[in-house]
Design an enzyme around this catalytic site. Structure first.
Site, PDB file in Angstrom:
ATOM      1  N   GLU A  32      16.874  51.667  17.453  1.00 58.00           N
ATOM      2  CA  GLU A  32      18.300  51.661  17.115  1.00 58.00           C
ATOM      3  C   GLU A  32      19.107  51.747  18.396  1.00 58.00           C
ATOM      4  OE1 GLU A  32      19.561  54.333  13.894  1.00 58.00           O
ATOM      5  OE2 GLU A  32      21.342  54.801  15.100  1.00 58.00           O
ATOM      6  N   GLU A  76      15.614  60.452  14.422  1.00 60.42           N
ATOM      7  CA  GLU A  76      16.242  61.345  15.406  1.00 60.42           C
ATOM      8  C   GLU A  76      15.875  62.814  15.196  1.00 60.42           C
ATOM      9  OE1 GLU A  76      20.399  60.282  15.484  1.00 60.42           O
ATOM     10  OE2 GLU A  76      19.985  58.349  16.429  1.00 60.42           O
TER      11      GLU A  76
END
Length: 540
Positions: A314, A197
């Site tokens: 994810e 991220e």
């Protein structure tokens, strides 16, 4: 009580329900002449995260002892849950991934776990995994046949330029030594993922695409050197939320033969404490919004890096550890299975569920290791849905979602049906597009819009089924006692519970004549296997 008695009783109850409730006729036309996309054999994936017990959201701390660093790796339920997939892809990674140090000989500092530190990234210090713990984790992976994707720390060596922007090149020394140890132990890593991220504006921290691409080239060079002539793991990245310009730039800078897969994250249902989560799960228009992301990423890869492929690295539905009222219930399987179906249509090769265990969204209960409903949804997909994705046309209500793949084990095709309607059942007739004539097909449009002018028919899958003796297999899923928030899932009316020995229960279908319509009750899910369906694309 025998299973057959339960099945018969369920069918009698079903007939009574159909008579007493509203239902609508729906026709699903399967286009089996060619596939529109494909997944990998290890499409189903689950994550192991780094969060320690002190990770809390909304006055709850649902991670317990589920971290990579403290999970009970010897619990037999854990091993049996992984082995049932034969194989299950496991992605090791998460928010704290870019604060992980590796306890190699040249680390130069104590190898300590994460501790809470106010004002630091995600509120935690750096944490370290010892080589002894890494050995134990790999023992689990080797004994269960897991396919492993491991996420590396991509912030190491960088400096913080502003509040959330980090710059400078990656310091690969600690990661390289860790990878070198992994190679020396012959641990079979399928893919190394770079960062978590950090793409676009990032979550907590971000790195520019230009520098990130250069660092990926360095990672690929390290892999080439360490693995030599043996099979080389894939490089996958960036493990973040999709940003079209950033992703395109990353492909441009890293160039061909580096980035094998672009991993992105999805938490499209909102915060874990949002009371609207159940309504969003049952809203077909809301669920369809993520198709824009899947489509855009697919096009970005085609235009800027056709050597790569899309992965969902994810996805937990709701962020901040999931929803304690929804994520571990039957209701969540509508979101989860719809996500699998949608993403597969856009050539997604891997879909990693957050998490295998930990938080509220674990496939396994954090404390007991007992499977939650989504575990069985994932297992049925893995066992029944093949890699070839087929196109469908569907009439009727948008509350019936339909996805079709080539069969996994027995040829033919497998149809997944999701009834999002709270009170309406659907009587579904399945047609092969080879048997739909011009007059019947007038007004047909694709992508789940209404089909006008179709005559009502019974299920018809081609000449192989025309004798009326062919069977199909049905797997109907529902919440216990008809409760969508139930923690126990029923398969054809039978509770899915571990055996006395802790084994995953057998997943038996009901065999039905292929020429009868399929009834999908309100708020239920059905996998339907047509072993004799004439789909030319599935026989290649």
């Amino acid at each position: 009580m025998s299973l057959w008695f339960i099945f018969l009783f369920s069918l009698l109850c079903l007939a009574a329900r159909i008579r007493s409730e509203d239902y609508s006729d729906v026709t699903v036309i399967v286009r089996g002449s060619e596939t529109i996309a494909s997944t990998s054999d290890e499409f189903i994936c689950a994550t192991m995260d780094w969060w320690p017990p002190e990770k809390c959201n909304y006055d709850q701390c649902p991670w317990g002892m589920a971290s990579v660093l403290n999970l009970d790796l010897t619990n037999p339920l854990l091993a049996k849950a992984i082995q049932a997939f034969s194989p299950l892809r496991i992605r090791v990674g998460g928010s704290l991934q870019d604060q992980v140090l590796y306890g190699t000989p040249n680390l130069g500092s104590p190898c300590d776990p994460f501790t809470k530190v106010s004002g630091s990234l995600f509120g935690f210090s750096q944490g370290c995994i010892t080589l002894e713990r890494w050995d134990a984790i790999n023992d689990l992976f080797l004994n269960t046949g897991a396919v492993v994707t491991f996420g590396l720390n991509a912030l190491q060596g960088r400096r913080q330029i502003s509040r959330s922007v980090w710059g400078g090149p990656w310091d690969s020394s600690n990661a390289r030594e860790f990878m070198e140890y992994t190679v020396s132990m012959n641990y079979p890593i399928d893919s190394w993922e770079f960062g978590n991220e950090l793409s676009g504006s990032g979550i907590g921290a971000s790195v520019g695409a230009e520098q990130y691409g250069k660092d990926l080239v360095e990672l690929q060079t390290i892999i080439n050197e360490l693995y030599g002539d043996s099979r080389k793991p894939l490089v996958v990245a960036p493990g973040g939320f999709y940003d079209q310009k950033w992703f395109a730039q990353l492909l441009k800078v890293s160039g061909p033969n580096v980035l094998s897969a672009m991993t992105h994250h999805i938490y499209n249902l909102g915060a874990g404490n949002d009371p609207q989560v159940p309504n969003r799960i049952l809203n077909p228009q809301y669920l369809s919004r993520t198709s824009d992301t899947f489509r855009s990423l697919q096009l970005t890869i085609q235009r800027h890096g056709p050597w790569s492929s899309p992965w969902v690295g994810e996805a937990g539905g709701t962020y901040n550890s999931g929803s304690r009222l929804v994520s571990n219930t039957f209701l969540n399987s509508f979101w989860y299975l719809d996500q699998l179906g949608q993403s597969a249509k856009y050539d997604t090769k891997v879909y990693c569920r957050q998490s295998l265990i930990g938080g509220n969204y674990g496939l396994l209960d954090t404390d007991t290791f007992v499977p939650n409903p989504d575990y069985y949804s994932a297992l049925l997909w893995h066992r029944l849905m093949g890699t070839g994705v087929l196109s469908t046309d569907i009439s009727g209500s948008p509350y019936l979602r339909a996805y079709v793949h080539c069969g996994k084990q027995k040829g033919g095709v497998t149809l997944l049906l999701l009834n999002l309607h709270r009170s309406m059942g659907f009587m579904v007739s399945v047609r092969n597009d080879l048997n739909v004539n011009l007059e019947e097909g007038q007004g047909i449009r694709r992508d789940n819009v209404f089909v006008h002018g179709l005559k009502r028919t019974v299920s018809w899958v081609g000449s192989k089924a025309s004798d009326g003796y062919s069977k199909r297999e049905e797997y109907h899923l529902s919440g216990k006692d008809g409760d969508p928030f139930a923690r126990t899932m029923l398969l054809n009316g039978v509770p899915l519970e571990l055996t006395e020995d802790g084994d995953i229960p057998p997943l038996y279908p009901v065999e039905v004549s292929v020429n009868s319509p399929i009834y999908v009750a309100p708020l239920t899910i059905a996998f339907v296997v047509f072993p004799d369906f004439e789909a030319e694309a599935c026989g290649r």
